[in-house]
Design an enzyme around this catalytic site. Structure first.
Site, PDB file in Angstrom:
ATOM      1  CG  HIS A  96       1.137   3.011  28.076  1.00 40.05           C
ATOM      2  ND1 HIS A  96       0.857   2.454  29.302  1.00 40.05           N
ATOM      3  CD2 HIS A  96      -0.034   3.053  27.395  1.00 40.05           C
ATOM      4  CE1 HIS A  96      -0.441   2.170  29.369  1.00 40.05           C
ATOM      5  NE2 HIS A  96      -0.995   2.520  28.222  1.00 40.05           N
ATOM      6  NE  ARG A 151      -5.408  -3.669  29.539  1.00 38.62           N
ATOM      7  CZ  ARG A 151      -4.691  -2.754  28.911  1.00 38.62           C
ATOM      8  NH1 ARG A 151      -3.377  -2.811  28.922  1.00 38.62           N
ATOM      9  NH2 ARG A 151      -5.281  -1.782  28.257  1.00 38.62           N
ATOM     10  NE  ARG A 184      -0.772   3.795  20.293  1.00 37.38           N
ATOM     11  CZ  ARG A 184      -1.687   3.149  21.002  1.00 37.38           C
ATOM     12  NH1 ARG A 184      -2.953   3.184  20.650  1.00 37.38           N
ATOM     13  NH2 ARG A 184      -1.340   2.467  22.063  1.00 37.38           N
ATOM     14  CD  GLU A 216      -0.192   7.995  24.380  1.00 39.34           C
ATOM     15  OE1 GLU A 216       0.178   6.833  24.231  1.00 39.34           O
ATOM     16  OE2 GLU A 216      -1.307   8.298  24.844  1.00 39.34           O
ATOM     17  CG  ASN A 231      -4.232   5.823  18.149  1.00 36.34           C
ATOM     18  OD1 ASN A 231      -4.261   4.626  17.846  1.00 36.34           O
ATOM     19  ND2 ASN A 231      -4.141   6.235  19.396  1.00 36.34           N
TER      20      ASN A 231
END
Ligand code: AMP
Length: 403
Positions: free
Chosen positions: A186, A247, A97, A390, A7
């Site tokens: 996601h 955010r 990823r 993940e 990743n």
């Protein structure tokens, strides 16, 4: 079959090596501050059948670029003391990823020159992520020529969202010209937890209606019907949806132009405010971390309380909306840092949703980071805490691309 999952971010690379014959983790690690002073590698070799005990290895040295970083990862993985394999050649395949697959990639793919070119072109939609993901792929290619590599896209799980849910109400030509639509993110996490949920419930994924809440520093909610994403809260970028750590999440688009005019802000400046200085951090003025907010609220800080209330309120709105879209609900899943570790936030989110058949068991809810069914015995909807994985999902998807 040994699968290395990479990743690769703009200044960090996380990695995990799995033996996929029994899905065991062999080693994991992270390189931080690539190209910045104070770079460091933290590596763990797991214990288990072959090695009785795990080993941790740390090293601080200048790591100038992604090529050097990947070189260090392979050196750590093959080291006689703390390595997990004897030579790099024992690693069968690498799964990467990749954040944005646009409308091109709905499945994991074996990397070739065309795939790389597509990832490069999609950088317009993910300028911070796709170039970094590509650097990781190219560095592996240089270091182990001929190694098979697979790109696993964060957006791919959301390819099943129907167009009525992914289109925005702006002139259609902007979709055609710039690809402006909801993509969702996601995806690997939502895919993993919805599969695990079906296993935990002992029911076929195909017949389940679920809402997956990935609540971390970035947060997104996904409606999953029969194992397919049918809507998700993040949009064209990961800025849309619930209020997050820093955010803003959803807001009236007129606020953007209003603020730009009043405060004389450039596109970069307003983007910086909405991405990095908003969310619960911007609201509270304290922190983006819910542990800090929890503490401050307990000490009587009303702004911390407000930030948490806004967060919970927005998550509940999405749960209500998606329960309506799904026309029913079998499972509600909590995952990621906050979803896995905060009984308080889970309880506040579920409070007053009993009309939907959502009823939490306070005692079962008092857990952190463990797969648990936290629903009350009379809850129609099963409420599940599922730590996301993940990397394991990427390893699975990497093998799927081979087949
Ligand atoms: P992630 O991005 O998935 O690593 O999640 C990080 C976020 O999870 C942090 O910013 C915290 O807000 C939250 N978090 C992690 N551990 C806890 C905890 N024990 N209690 C409350 N929140 C937590």
């Amino acid at each position: 079959m040994k699968v290395l999952v990479i990743n690769s971010g703009s200044s960090s690379i996380k990695y995990r090596l799995f033996d996929m014959t029994d899905k065991t983790l062999m080693a994991r690690g992270i390189i931080e501050r690539i190209g910045i002073s104070g770079s460091k590698l933290t590596h763990y070799r797991e214990g288990g059948a072959e090695y009785r005990s795990g080993v941790e290895y740390r090293s601080e040295q200048e790591i100038s670029d992604h090529g050097a970083a990947i070189g260090l990862i392979f050196a750590a993985l093959t080291d006689a003391g703390h390595g997990a394999v004897k030579r790099a050649g024992e690693i069968d395949i690498i799964g990467h990823r990749v954040v944005h697959g646009g409308e091109i990639f709905s499945q994991p793919v074996l990397v070739d020159n065309i795939v790389k070119e597509n990832i490069r072109q999609l950088a317009g939609l993910a300028p911070l992520h796709n170039p970094a993901n590509l650097l990781g792929i190219e560095a592996c290619e240089r270091l182990i020529p001929g190694i098979r590599q697979v790109a696993v896209f964060d957006t791919a799980f959301h390819h099943t969202i129907p167009r009525r849910a992914y289109m925005y109400g702006i002139p259609y030509r902007y979709y055609e010209k710039y690809g402006i639509r909801k993509y969702g993110f996601h995806g690997t996490s939502h895919r993993y937890v919805s599969r695990r949920a079906a296993e935990m419930l002992g029911r076929p994924l195909k017949e389940l209606k679920m809402i997956s809440c990935h609540l971390g520093s970035g947060a997104s909610i996904t409606a999953v019907h029969g194992g397919c994403s049918v809507d998700t809260s993040m949009g064209f970028t990961p800025l849309e949806g619930v209020v997050m750590g820093t955010r803003s999440g959803d807001l009236d688009p007129a606020i953007v132009t209003f603020l730009m005019e009043k405060e004389n802000l450039s596109p970069e400046e307003i983007s910086g405010i909405l991405n990095h200085r908003s969310g619960v951090f911007g609201l509270s003025g304290i922190s983006s971390d819910f542990r800090d907010l929890d503490k401050a609220a307990a000490d009587g800080n009303d702004m911390a309380r407000l930030a948490m209330e806004v967060f919970v309120y927005r998550v509940r709105k999405y749960i209500g909306a998606y329960a309506a879209q799904l026309n029913g609900l079998d499972g509600l899943i909590f995952t990621a840092g906050l979803g896995e570790n905060s009984p308080g936030i889970r309880s506040e989110i579920c409070h007053g949703l009993d009309f939907l058949g959502i009823s939490i068991d306070p005692e079962k809810n008092a857990i952190r980071g463990r797969e648990t069914d936290i629903s009350a015995p009379d809850s129609r909807v099963r409420i599940l805490v599922i730590p996301t994985n993940e990397e394991l999902m990427i390893a699975d998807e990497t093998l799927r691309a081979l087949n």
